[in-house]
Scaffold this motif. Structure first.
Motif, PDB file in Angstrom:
ATOM      1  N   GLY A  56      -3.212  -5.129   4.140  1.00 54.67           N
ATOM      2  CA  GLY A  56      -2.216  -5.068   3.064  1.00 54.67           C
ATOM      3  C   GLY A  56      -1.347  -6.310   3.087  1.00 54.67           C
ATOM      4  N   SER A 181      -2.141  -1.087  -4.570  1.00 52.43           N
ATOM      5  CA  SER A 181      -1.597  -1.470  -3.259  1.00 52.43           C
ATOM      6  C   SER A 181      -0.162  -1.938  -3.389  1.00 52.43           C
ATOM      7  N   GLU A 274      -3.012  -0.898   4.010  1.00 52.00           N
ATOM      8  CA  GLU A 274      -3.812  -0.622   2.815  1.00 52.00           C
ATOM      9  C   GLU A 274      -4.979   0.338   3.054  1.00 52.00           C
TER      10      GLU A 274
END
Ligand code: AMP
Length: 433
Positions: A56, A181, A274
């Motif tokens: 992420g 995200s 993520e």
């Protein structure tokens, strides 16, 4: 020359803190053993490609990243999961499942240093790989409960959510992955209004917006009540309904374990990493507004790393913050923070000519398992005894010429302030009692 300091965000642990750190670590190791988690040790330096694949944006942007001398892009690990998943996708690929794996060590994140936030972070990490069943999720939660109890934390509470509830809504809206995200990252930081703005600009439907606005308000400790309301709110989003059902199964198991866990269900709960696909967990204490532990289910990561499809659930416990919470707890109870000294002996030769004999006797004590220090500052007897008292030592063993001729030494009890003559071969016994 300028005075040397630790690098920003890095810290030293002095003896009392180092002892607490190792104590927490040893409790984590005992819990790992009790639950069947085998310890693995993976490198602190990993390839940037591995670490950045599914971490992420937030974690990616805070990595300690550099080129090694061979020109490889590497980074200090910002978490353990990527390394463990790499192992399961490769070396451990053909081993029987499930894997229960435990790690302890430091991770590195370029976070803004403040209370409870550092750049070198100690974590104990547990990964349960190979099972998609709710029992696995419940195990990670119960194991964390056991660990928090084992380290001696009194008031801690679990926050639980399910990433699939939000993701189910996003997927049906055909929201692209990177916007999903970004929205999650904002929600993780509780910046809900910014998240909603982003969703609006991505063109999601009115219905989606109103569902999400209601969803993020749903939280509370009435587990069944909250999950029922979540399920009702998302009833037109098939994947979200499945996720609510999954969360309900997990938490039913936790309740049935009769462990009396303090649980809050939070529908708007998201986490920065993520790779999560299912239930997510954090642990909090009242004195700190940051989480002591965080984890969740990530069913796709291992196949993304080229391994066989392997559902997985894991959690990392933040040791620095657990230590902080324990220190706060002690302070609130007015308990001393310092080192709890064990029984210790100081061996003092009456004069320097007896150094060899003093060394011999301190070796005898050490070999008998008695923590022993030798007076090495050349101090006179009164000064040496003063120093032993200042350091809360239990006994002084005084080596004098006259006594030694008869095979004796003097054992002085520094607490009772009495001394007796003891045969050299009986010294260890004398200081043990
Ligand atoms: P995360 O997976 O990011 O939730 O991290 C798991 C746990 O590690 C958190 O709940 C914290 O206890 C701890 N942690 C993460 N970042 C830091 C930091 N910068 N300083 C201290 N502890 C941290």
């Amino acid at each position: 020359m300028a005075e040397f300091k630790t690098v920003r965000g890095m810290r030293d642990f002095l003896p009392a803190e180092a002892k607490l750190l190792r104590n927490v670590e040893s409790k984590a190791r005992s819990v790992a053993k009790l639950y069947g988690y085998k310890e693995i040790v993976t490198p602190i330096v990993e390839s940037y490609d591995l670490l950045s694949a599914k971490a992420g944006e937030e974690v990616k942007s805070r990595m300690f990243l550099f080129k090694d001398l061979g020109g490889r892009d590497v980074a200090l690990r910002p978490e353990f999961t990527a390394s463990v998943a790499r192992l399961v996708a490769t070396t451990l690929r053909n081993e029987p499942r499930p894997f229960r794996l435990f790690s302890v060590g430091t991770i590195y994140r370029y976070d803004e240093p403040q209370r409870g936030r550092y750049r070198e972070i100690w974590q104990t990490n547990y990964e349960l790989m190979g099972s998609s069943r709710p029992e696995a999720d419940a195990e990670i939660l119960l194991l964390t409960n056991s660990f928090m109890q084992a380290v001696g934390l009194k008031k801690f509470a679990f926050k639980v959510g399910h990433i699939g509830v939000l993701k189910g809504v996003f997927a049906q809206e055909q929201l692209v992955e990177n916007v999903q995200s970004a929205v999650m990252q904002l929600m993780d930081k509780k910046q809900y209004e910014d998240a909603f703005k982003l969703l609006e600009s991505a063109g999601v439907s009115e219905k989606c917006m109103s569902t999400l606005r209601e969803l993020v308000k749903l939280k509370g400790s009435d587990v069944k009540g909250i999950i029922d309301r979540i399920a009702d709110l998302v009833k037109d989003y098939e994947k979200s309904v499945e996720s609510a059902k999954n969360l309900s199964e997990i938490l039913n198991l936790v309740v049935k374990s009769k462990c009396n866990i303090d649980l809050t269900v939070d529908a708007g709960f998201a986490r920065g990493l993520e790779y999560y696909t299912g239930a997510i967990i954090e642990v909090y204490v009242p004195d700190l507004d940051v989480a002591l532990a965080g984890g969740g289910r990530y069913d796709r990561l291992i196949e993304l790393f080229g391994g066989d499809p392997t559902p997985a659930m894991g959690i990392a416990h933040g040791v620095d913050r657990i230590m902080l919470a324990l220190q706060e707890q002690k302070r609130a109870q007015n308990l001393p923070q310092g080192l709890n000294e064990e029984k210790k002996v100081l061996v003092i030769p009456i004069n320097q000519d007896l150094s060899g004999e003093a060394l011999h006797i301190s070796q005898m004590l050490v070999n008998a398992g008695v923590p022993t220090e030798l007076e090495i500052m050349g101090r006179k007897m009164t000064k040496a005894l003063e120093d032993a008292n200042r350091r809360n030592m239990s006994y002084a063993v005084i080596i004098g010429e006259r006594e030694l001729k008869d095979g004796n030494v003097i054992v002085r009890d520094l607490v009772q302030r009495v001394q007796t003559k003891v045969k050299v071969e009986d010294v260890a016994e004398a200081v043990r009692n």
